[in-house]
Design a protein around this motif. Structure first.
Motif, PDB file in Angstrom:
ATOM      1  N   ASP A 138       0.827  -1.209   0.000  1.00  0.00           N
ATOM      2  CA  ASP A 138       0.000   0.000   0.000  1.00  0.00           C
ATOM      3  C   ASP A 138       0.858   1.255   0.000  1.00  0.00           C
ATOM      4  O   ASP A 138       0.594   2.215  -0.735  1.00  0.00           O
ATOM      5  N   ARG A 139       1.892   1.254   0.844  1.00  0.00           N
ATOM      6  CA  ARG A 139       2.778   2.426   0.911  1.00  0.00           C
ATOM      7  C   ARG A 139       3.527   2.619  -0.405  1.00  0.00           C
ATOM      8  O   ARG A 139       3.629   3.740  -0.923  1.00  0.00           O
ATOM      9  N   GLU A 143       3.599   5.809  -3.140  1.00  0.00           N
ATOM     10  CA  GLU A 143       4.811   6.550  -3.467  1.00  0.00           C
ATOM     11  C   GLU A 143       5.144   6.472  -4.960  1.00  0.00           C
ATOM     12  O   GLU A 143       5.757   7.392  -5.509  1.00  0.00           O
ATOM     13  N   ILE A 144       4.739   5.389  -5.620  1.00  0.00           N
ATOM     14  CA  ILE A 144       4.899   5.328  -7.074  1.00  0.00           C
ATOM     15  C   ILE A 144       3.912   6.297  -7.732  1.00  0.00           C
ATOM     16  O   ILE A 144       4.268   7.034  -8.660  1.00  0.00           O
ATOM     17  N   ALA A 145       2.692   6.323  -7.215  1.00  0.00           N
ATOM     18  CA  ALA A 145       1.660   7.188  -7.797  1.00  0.00           C
ATOM     19  C   ALA A 145       2.029   8.667  -7.705  1.00  0.00           C
ATOM     20  O   ALA A 145       1.762   9.443  -8.623  1.00  0.00           O
ATOM     21  N   ASN A 146       2.657   9.083  -6.586  1.00  0.00           N
ATOM     22  CA  ASN A 146       2.988  10.503  -6.452  1.00  0.00           C
ATOM     23  C   ASN A 146       4.390  10.853  -6.945  1.00  0.00           C
ATOM     24  O   ASN A 146       4.828  12.002  -6.823  1.00  0.00           O
ATOM     25  N   MET A 160      -4.653   0.477  -9.587  1.00  0.00           N
ATOM     26  CA  MET A 160      -4.930   1.883  -9.307  1.00  0.00           C
ATOM     27  C   MET A 160      -4.792   2.673 -10.599  1.00  0.00           C
ATOM     28  O   MET A 160      -3.842   2.483 -11.361  1.00  0.00           O
ATOM     29  N   GLU A 161      -5.731   3.576 -10.834  1.00  0.00           N
ATOM     30  CA  GLU A 161      -5.684   4.390 -12.037  1.00  0.00           C
ATOM     31  C   GLU A 161      -4.381   5.191 -12.071  1.00  0.00           C
ATOM     32  O   GLU A 161      -3.956   5.762 -11.073  1.00  0.00           O
ATOM     33  N   GLY A 162      -3.750   5.200 -13.235  1.00  0.00           N
ATOM     34  CA  GLY A 162      -2.504   5.938 -13.377  1.00  0.00           C
ATOM     35  C   GLY A 162      -1.269   5.102 -13.178  1.00  0.00           C
ATOM     36  O   GLY A 162      -0.151   5.590 -13.354  1.00  0.00           O
TER      37      GLY A 162
END
Length: 320
Positions: A138-139, A143-146, A160-162
């Motif tokens: 989850d973490r 951190e990949i998404a942001n 997760m989208e993106g």
């Protein structure tokens, strides 16, 4: 506020101080003296015009505005790393920092052999640097998404989208109980699923209860945030639960864990490479993924060869 190279250095020191909850940890991580760390924090506070952290007898803490600086600085310095990587691509050389996220105990998986992948990647690309973050799926996904991480190697989770998930291999799990558990003394050949589900399981929330697929109506008695926590709870003797075979073998060989229903239940845990979508991954990311996939292919080919040898099959003249 126009940033200089000195400002970027002060921000990187501030990140280390924040992440190590004080000056002492940052000193060790950065190989800097306390006076040098203090200098950079004072320089940063003078540049922004406010206090970013409090330190003293009460302990260390970020101020409210310091916490905002911390979050912005992480994104800024990640963007600087990305710029380095993109410039290296224009020069057709692998240069810059790869920010990689992995889950705990990955180092013990000989089939993945991540340490071998890293060693070969750095040998072939001596100008590349590697920052590794170990955390829960989850973490790491967050951190990949942001943009804090460029790449993650982790168990398959909800899409997760993106983000792009590419399955690279499958980890095999079994169901285990400890020596103190009532099922440990039972004859494995006579054990049934119905008997197993009368005992509470420990599960990892991010697995979306996939580990209980073979055990309908099983009772969940505890949750664990990672594999080590799950192993601790199983070893306590109060719970049963799934663990990767390579990880559990350490305790099985010592007689502290026992696999339950080995001929009936085998849990497949797909692992994925996760990156952001929207733009082509940088050269450093693509090069690392290529090295990882090549190593996994070699490992798979070696295992197939070993199985053929064990079965008495000899390679043909063409294969020799």
């Amino acid at each position: 506020m126009k940033l200089s190279a000195a400002d970027l250095k002060s921000l990187s020191v501030f990140l280390a101080v924040a992440e190590h909850r004080g000056f002492a940890g940052a000193q060790t991580a950065l190989h800097m003296s306390q006076s040098a760390v203090s200098f950079h924090i004072r320089a940063l506070e003078e540049r922004v015009g406010f206090i970013v952290c409090r330190r003293g007898r009460q302990g260390f803490e970020l101020t409210e505005r310091g916490a905002i600086v911390y979050e912005r600085a992480k994104l800024l310095l990640s963007s600087v790393d990305d710029f380095d990587s993109e410039m290296s691509e224009l020069r057709s050389s692998v240069y810059g920092t790869l920010r990689l996220g992995v889950v705990d105990n990955t180092i013990m998986d000989v089939d993945l052999d991540l340490q071998g992948v890293i060693g070969e990647f750095l040998r072939k690309n001596p100008k590349a640097r590697l920052n590794i973050t170990v955390g829960s799926p989850d973490r790491l996904i967050g951190e990949i998404a942001n943009g804090e991480l460029q790449l993650g190697i982790l168990p398959e989770t909800a899409q997760m989208e993106g983000l792009q998930h590419r399955q690279i291999y499958t980890e095999v799990h079994g169901i285990y109980c400890a020596k103190r558990h009532p099922l440990f003394a039972r004859d494995s050949a006579k054990l049934t699923v119905e008997e197993v589900i009368n005992h509470p399981f420990v599960v990892r929330p991010y697995a979306n209860l996939q580990e209980l697929k073979s055990f309908p109506n099983a009772q969940v008695g505890a949750h664990a945030s990672n594999m080590e926590a799950q192993a601790l709870l199983i070893l306590s003797g109060h719970f049963i639960g799934n663990l990767p075979r390579y990880y559990a073998n350490h305790w099985v060989e010592r007689g502290e864990l026992k696999v339950l229903l080995p001929d009936q239940v085998e849990i497949a845990s797909p692992f994925c490479v996760v990156t952001r979508v929207g733009r082509r991954p940088s050269l450093i990311v693509r090069t690392f993924i290529q090295e990882l996939v090549a190593r996994l292919w070699q490992q798979s080919h070696r295992l197939d060869t070993d199985k053929s040898t064990d079965n008495g099959d000899l390679p043909s003249d063409e294969q020799r």
